[in-house]
Design an enzyme around this catalytic site. Structure first.
Site, mmCIF file in Angstrom:
data_model
loop_
_atom_site.group_PDB
_atom_site.id
_atom_site.type_symbol
_atom_site.label_atom_id
_atom_site.label_comp_id
_atom_site.label_asym_id
_atom_site.label_seq_id
_atom_site.Cartn_x
_atom_site.Cartn_y
_atom_site.Cartn_z
ATOM 1 N N LYS A 1 73.189 58.597 23.667
ATOM 2 C CA LYS A 1 72.250 58.151 24.688
ATOM 3 C C LYS A 1 72.695 56.796 25.232
ATOM 4 C CE LYS A 1 69.107 56.105 21.282
ATOM 5 N NZ LYS A 1 67.717 56.049 20.787
ATOM 6 N N TYR A 17 74.623 26.296 38.751
ATOM 7 C CA TYR A 17 73.245 26.162 39.230
ATOM 8 C C TYR A 17 72.456 25.188 38.365
ATOM 9 C CZ TYR A 17 73.831 30.197 42.317
ATOM 10 O OH TYR A 17 74.244 31.063 43.305
#
Length: 367
Positions: free
Chosen positions: A38, A259
């Protein structure tokens, strides 16, 4: 060296195969070792992983939903595909046409799947999931006893396996392990002629009482540690992840980077900016905390990790040995595991690191 814009995820298929064989040896030849693929095989690429595991004799594969199952079936017509999240009647034809086997976990699912089977005039295969203490999916004991005592409830359904799922198998002394083992033993006695499956990766290492007829490893196949309480991870490492340098500069004392000017340089510093950011599964919380490695030397992440880039301090690397544009630094590999990264992030762990691996990475399968 030429600039390269992609991170590179390398999957060692020899290690993958070795891990499968180790688990098969652990449980013995009479127990089937399936594979949980999965979430795109925990980020490694389910279609490719299934190919290599098939070559080791694996025929049973578990996915989360029918969409994953449909994609896997298109590439592999000759395997058993079990859908852990059960049956969705509005797409019943997909289950039928792609031979997807639902893991049923409620009365409603039994009813709807049985009705669908009778509608198409076929006996359709299914597993049932019994709740032994995880309390997410799964049928509670009264319903399990009802099914065992009333075969008509399963009309149209070919019950191929009864399963449950361990909640605390990575903590070998947790009392819930024994509680779930005993509860599942009671369930197993109700279905004497049906195969049983209880153990996940960590459950395999709890002993033969947890093995039954099939085990369902996922993380252990991919090199994560199923026994964190032990001195050593018994599984071979399967992946390495490296990021290319796309810019290199000398940054003056007092300057900031990234940033928010979240890092101020105390001295002139050689900095490499790498291709890879939080859009690639590199958690922003590693800003000013995590590191990458160049030829075994730790290079700290400085400033904030942005969407597509991060920067590292190369000060610890001798000037003449520093990477150039196009060279690659190790994020996951021999010097730093997915578990090491998970430990740096509050509330995270190695599963999350692995399943967050970006589809943007170039995936290379070595043999």
């Amino acid at each position: 060296m030429q600039k390269d814009a992609l991170g590179r995820l390398t999957i060692d298929t020899k290690a993958l195969r070795s891990n499968y064989r180790l688990l098969q040896d652990k449980v013995g030849a009479t127990v089937r070792v399936s594979a949980v693929v999965k979430a795109n095989a925990y980020g490694l690429g389910a279609v490719h992983i299934a190919k290599y595991l098939k070559e080791e004799g694996c025929v049973d594969f578990f996915v989360a939903n029918w969409q994953e199952g449909q994609k896997l079936r298109a590439a592999h017509p000759d395997i058993n595909i079990m859908v852990l999240n059960g049956f969705y009647p509005d797409v019943g034809e997909i289950y039928l046409n792609d031979t997807l086997i639902p893991v049923l976990d409620s009365r409603d699912e039994i009813t709807s799947y049985g009705a669908f089977a009778r509608k198409v005039g076929r006996q359709l295969p299914a597993m049932i999931h019994c709740n032994t203490g995880m309390n997410r999916l799964g049928m509670d004991m009264p319903l399990v006893h009802e099914i065992a005592g009333d075969p008509a409830m399963m009309a149209g359904i070919d019950l191929i396996c009864v399963m449950s799922h361990l909640a605390c198998a990575d903590e070998k002394d947790h009392p819930l392990n024994e509680h779930q083992r005993a509860a599942f033993a009671e369930i197993a006695a109700l279905f004497p002629n049906v195969p049983k499956a209880l153990a996940n990766s960590s459950g395999i290492f709890l002993g033969s009482d947890y093995h039954h007829d099939m085990v369902r490893p996922g993380m252990a196949l991919y090199g994560l540690n199923p026994v964190p309480y032990a001195d050593k991870n018994p599984m071979a490492p399967v992946i390495t992840l490296d990021l290319p340098v796309i810019c290199k500069r000398s940054t003056p004392s007092g300057a900031a980077i990234g940033y928010g000017a979240a890092h101020i340089f105390a001295q002139e510093t050689c900095v490499a900016t790498l291709s890879g950011g939080y859009a690639d599964g590199i958690f922003r919380s590693l800003s000013n905390k995590g590191a990458l490695y160049w030829r075994g030397v730790r290079c700290p992440i400085i400033g904030r990790i942005s969407m597509d880039m991060l920067s590292v301090d190369l000060s610890a690397v001798p000037n003449e040995q520093r990477p150039e544009i196009g060279d690659r630094l190790e994020l996951i590999g021999p010097h730093q595991s997915a578990a090491d990264i998970g430990d740096l992030i509050e509330g995270s762990f190695d599963y999350e690191v692995l399943t967050s691996l970006s589809p943007r990475y170039e995936r290379i399968y070595t043999h």
